[in-house]
Motif scaffolding. Structure first.
Motif, PDB file in Angstrom:
ATOM      1  N   GLY A 181       0.976  -0.851   0.141  1.00  0.00           N
ATOM      2  CA  GLY A 181       0.247  -0.418  -0.359  1.00  0.00           C
ATOM      3  C   GLY A 181       0.789   1.359  -0.273  1.00  0.00           C
ATOM      4  O   GLY A 181       2.137   1.415  -0.195  1.00  0.00           O
ATOM      5  N   ALA A 182      -0.054   2.280   0.174  1.00  0.00           N
ATOM      6  CA  ALA A 182       1.145   3.338   0.488  1.00  0.00           C
ATOM      7  C   ALA A 182      -0.265   4.641   0.984  1.00  0.00           C
ATOM      8  O   ALA A 182      -1.024   4.440   1.201  1.00  0.00           O
ATOM      9  CB  ALA A 182       1.418   4.420  -1.556  1.00  0.00           C
ATOM     10  N   ILE A 183       0.448   6.066   1.668  1.00  0.00           N
ATOM     11  CA  ILE A 183       0.144   6.783   1.838  1.00  0.00           C
ATOM     12  C   ILE A 183      -0.699   7.735   1.035  1.00  0.00           C
ATOM     13  O   ILE A 183      -0.414   7.326  -0.552  1.00  0.00           O
ATOM     14  CB  ILE A 183       1.224   7.985   2.087  1.00  0.00           C
ATOM     15  N   ALA A 184      -2.607   7.848   1.149  1.00  0.00           N
ATOM     16  CA  ALA A 184      -2.942   8.590   0.378  1.00  0.00           C
ATOM     17  C   ALA A 184      -2.738   9.645  -0.079  1.00  0.00           C
ATOM     18  O   ALA A 184      -1.905  10.575   0.180  1.00  0.00           O
ATOM     19  CB  ALA A 184      -4.411   9.118   1.242  1.00  0.00           C
ATOM     20  N   GLY A 185      -2.973  10.053  -1.310  1.00  0.00           N
ATOM     21  CA  GLY A 185      -2.025  11.039  -2.101  1.00  0.00           C
ATOM     22  C   GLY A 185      -1.044  11.031  -3.211  1.00  0.00           C
ATOM     23  O   GLY A 185      -0.922  11.864  -3.383  1.00  0.00           O
ATOM     24  N   ALA A 186      -0.361  10.307  -2.117  1.00  0.00           N
ATOM     25  CA  ALA A 186       0.763  10.611  -3.040  1.00  0.00           C
ATOM     26  C   ALA A 186       1.341   9.891  -3.976  1.00  0.00           C
ATOM     27  O   ALA A 186       0.403   9.747  -4.581  1.00  0.00           O
ATOM     28  CB  ALA A 186       1.961   9.387  -2.078  1.00  0.00           C
ATOM     29  N   VAL A 187       1.826  10.651  -5.309  1.00  0.00           N
ATOM     30  CA  VAL A 187       2.592  10.825  -6.385  1.00  0.00           C
ATOM     31  C   VAL A 187       3.418   9.357  -6.565  1.00  0.00           C
ATOM     32  O   VAL A 187       4.803   9.664  -5.578  1.00  0.00           O
ATOM     33  CB  VAL A 187       3.281  12.254  -6.849  1.00  0.00           C
ATOM     34  N   HIS A 188       2.913   8.774  -7.869  1.00  0.00           N
ATOM     35  CA  HIS A 188       3.993   8.135  -7.347  1.00  0.00           C
ATOM     36  C   HIS A 188       5.076   7.973  -8.197  1.00  0.00           C
ATOM     37  O   HIS A 188       5.049   8.192  -9.694  1.00  0.00           O
ATOM     38  CB  HIS A 188       3.913   5.978  -7.477  1.00  0.00           C
ATOM     39  N   ALA A 189       5.894   7.836  -8.714  1.00  0.00           N
ATOM     40  CA  ALA A 189       7.316   8.618  -9.316  1.00  0.00           C
ATOM     41  C   ALA A 189       8.844   7.178  -8.628  1.00  0.00           C
ATOM     42  O   ALA A 189       9.436   7.965  -7.836  1.00  0.00           O
ATOM     43  CB  ALA A 189       7.642   9.610  -9.112  1.00  0.00           C
ATOM     44  N   PRO A 190       9.319   6.285  -9.270  1.00  0.00           N
ATOM     45  CA  PRO A 190       9.816   5.335  -8.859  1.00  0.00           C
ATOM     46  C   PRO A 190      11.107   6.262  -9.678  1.00  0.00           C
ATOM     47  O   PRO A 190      11.732   7.249  -9.916  1.00  0.00           O
ATOM     48  CB  PRO A 190       9.064   3.892  -9.591  1.00  0.00           C
ATOM     49  N   ARG A 191      12.360   5.918  -8.273  1.00  0.00           N
ATOM     50  CA  ARG A 191      13.236   6.470  -8.424  1.00  0.00           C
ATOM     51  C   ARG A 191      13.879   6.519  -9.356  1.00  0.00           C
ATOM     52  O   ARG A 191      14.951   6.784  -9.919  1.00  0.00           O
ATOM     53  CB  ARG A 191      14.196   5.865  -6.597  1.00  0.00           C
ATOM     54  N   GLY A 192      14.199   4.958  -9.684  1.00  0.00           N
ATOM     55  CA  GLY A 192      14.463   4.978 -11.465  1.00  0.00           C
ATOM     56  C   GLY A 192      14.233   6.003 -12.774  1.00  0.00           C
ATOM     57  O   GLY A 192      15.141   6.870 -13.562  1.00  0.00           O
ATOM     58  N   MET A 193      12.880   6.916 -12.305  1.00  0.00           N
ATOM     59  CA  MET A 193      12.416   7.615 -13.431  1.00  0.00           C
ATOM     60  C   MET A 193      12.088   9.265 -12.434  1.00  0.00           C
ATOM     61  O   MET A 193      11.790  10.271 -13.794  1.00  0.00           O
ATOM     62  CB  MET A 193      11.529   7.130 -13.891  1.00  0.00           C
ATOM     63  N   LEU A 194      12.520   9.021 -11.826  1.00  0.00           N
ATOM     64  CA  LEU A 194      12.568  10.761 -10.624  1.00  0.00           C
ATOM     65  C   LEU A 194      13.008  11.742 -11.678  1.00  0.00           C
ATOM     66  O   LEU A 194      12.277  12.918 -11.652  1.00  0.00           O
ATOM     67  CB  LEU A 194      13.101  10.499  -9.108  1.00  0.00           C
ATOM     68  N   GLU A 195      14.026  11.740 -12.167  1.00  0.00           N
ATOM     69  CA  GLU A 195      14.414  12.505 -13.431  1.00  0.00           C
ATOM     70  C   GLU A 195      13.604  13.664 -14.099  1.00  0.00           C
ATOM     71  O   GLU A 195      13.806  14.693 -13.996  1.00  0.00           O
ATOM     72  CB  GLU A 195      15.832  13.054 -13.137  1.00  0.00           C
ATOM     73  N   PHE A 196      13.344  12.137 -14.783  1.00  0.00           N
ATOM     74  CA  PHE A 196      12.526  12.395 -16.193  1.00  0.00           C
ATOM     75  C   PHE A 196      11.203  12.393 -15.617  1.00  0.00           C
ATOM     76  O   PHE A 196      10.365  13.547 -16.161  1.00  0.00           O
ATOM     77  CB  PHE A 196      12.726  11.060 -16.557  1.00  0.00           C
ATOM     78  N   TYR A 197      10.266  12.370 -14.102  1.00  0.00           N
ATOM     79  CA  TYR A 197       9.270  12.487 -13.864  1.00  0.00           C
ATOM     80  C   TYR A 197       9.179  14.462 -13.223  1.00  0.00           C
ATOM     81  O   TYR A 197       8.903  15.136 -13.175  1.00  0.00           O
ATOM     82  CB  TYR A 197       8.553  12.233 -12.697  1.00  0.00           C
TER      83      TYR A 197
END
Length: 147
Positions: free
Chosen positions: A49-65
């Motif tokens: 699961g995750a914290i509500a409202g979080a934007v998922h941006a995997p670390r491997g793509m973070l720079e690009f996102y």
């Protein structure tokens, strides 16, 4: 240059960013003036699961996102906004927060202890119940579930 260990890189990153407690993050989320970014992998979201409202941006793509000049830029990630990153236990989020700072994000912090600390404090998480398109695009998580 002497090679460094992963632990050294994490320690250096933590020294350059703000590390917040679960209580501090929860308080800031309540204000509504924060972008919460989950840098874990998709499989972790499905399992934990995750914290509500979080934007998922995997670390491997973070720079690009996170880069407004990138064709992969995600408008939910705003360099001028208060941004809090988290992972499973706080190491990847420290590295991610440091990276965002280098990309010009002015107000970045990391959740100390990550989702493990969040859950240990009895805070709620949501299931990964996004549509396939939302999952590909990293859309925010919305449906609350029990921890």
């Amino acid at each position: 240059m002497e090679p460094k260990t992963a632990a050294q890189l994490v320690a250096e990153a933590k020294a350059r960013i703000r590390n917040l407690t679960v209580e501090q993050v929860a308080s800031q989320i309540e204000t509504g003036n924060v972008v919460l970014v989950d840098v874990r992998e998709a499989g972790e979201l499905a399992e934990q699961g995750a914290i509500a409202g979080a934007v998922h941006a995997p670390r491997g793509m973070l720079e690009f996102y996170a880069d407004p000049t990138s064709p992969y830029y995600r408008s939910e990630l705003d360099p001028s906004a208060r941004t809090i990153v988290y992972c499973a236990s706080g190491s990847r989020s420290a590295l991610a927060g440091d990276l965002l700072g280098r990309l010009g994000y002015a107000d970045v912090a990391s959740l100390e202890g990550g989702l493990k600390a969040w859950k240990a404090a009895g805070r709620p998480v949501v299931a990964d119940e996004r549509t396939a398109q939302d999952q590909r695009q990293g859309a925010a998580l919305r449906e609350p579930v029990n921890a």
